[in-house]
Design a protein around this motif. Structure first.
Motif: not given
Length: 91
Positions: A34-54
């Motif tokens: 469950a913690i691993e899945r949450q970390r994957e979601r956190d990283h995905l949110h970071e990536f989406v934020g970066w993508w939308e910034g670019e």
């Protein structure tokens, strides 16, 4: 992978519900996954934020197209899986 014991506090009802489903031996594995899945979601949110910034915000049309593609791939996978299951002969 090395492991280390930690103490965490969980809502009792949630912990007991999980323990009853996975057994006491599977509890730590369940929590770790469950913690691993949450970390994957956190990283995905970071990536989406970066993508939308670019590239700007993802539009509703882009989201709809991505969802349509996901559903298409899901159907293709299900069809391939169904074809790969050996058919039983009647008799």
């Amino acid at each position: 992978m090395a492991t280390k014991k930690y103490t965490v506090t969980l809502p009792e009802e949630l912990a007991e519900e999980i323990r009853s489903e996975v057994g006491s031996g599977g509890f730590s594995r369940y929590v770790a996954q469950a913690i691993e899945r949450q970390r994957e979601r956190d990283h995905l949110h970071e990536f989406v934020g970066w993508w939308e910034g670019e590239h700007g915000e993802v539009t509703d049309a882009e989201l709809a197209a991505a969802e349509a593609e996901r559903l298409s791939l899901q159907r293709q996978h299900a069809e391939r899986k169904a074809r790969s299951v050996p058919q039983r002969k009647a008799g």
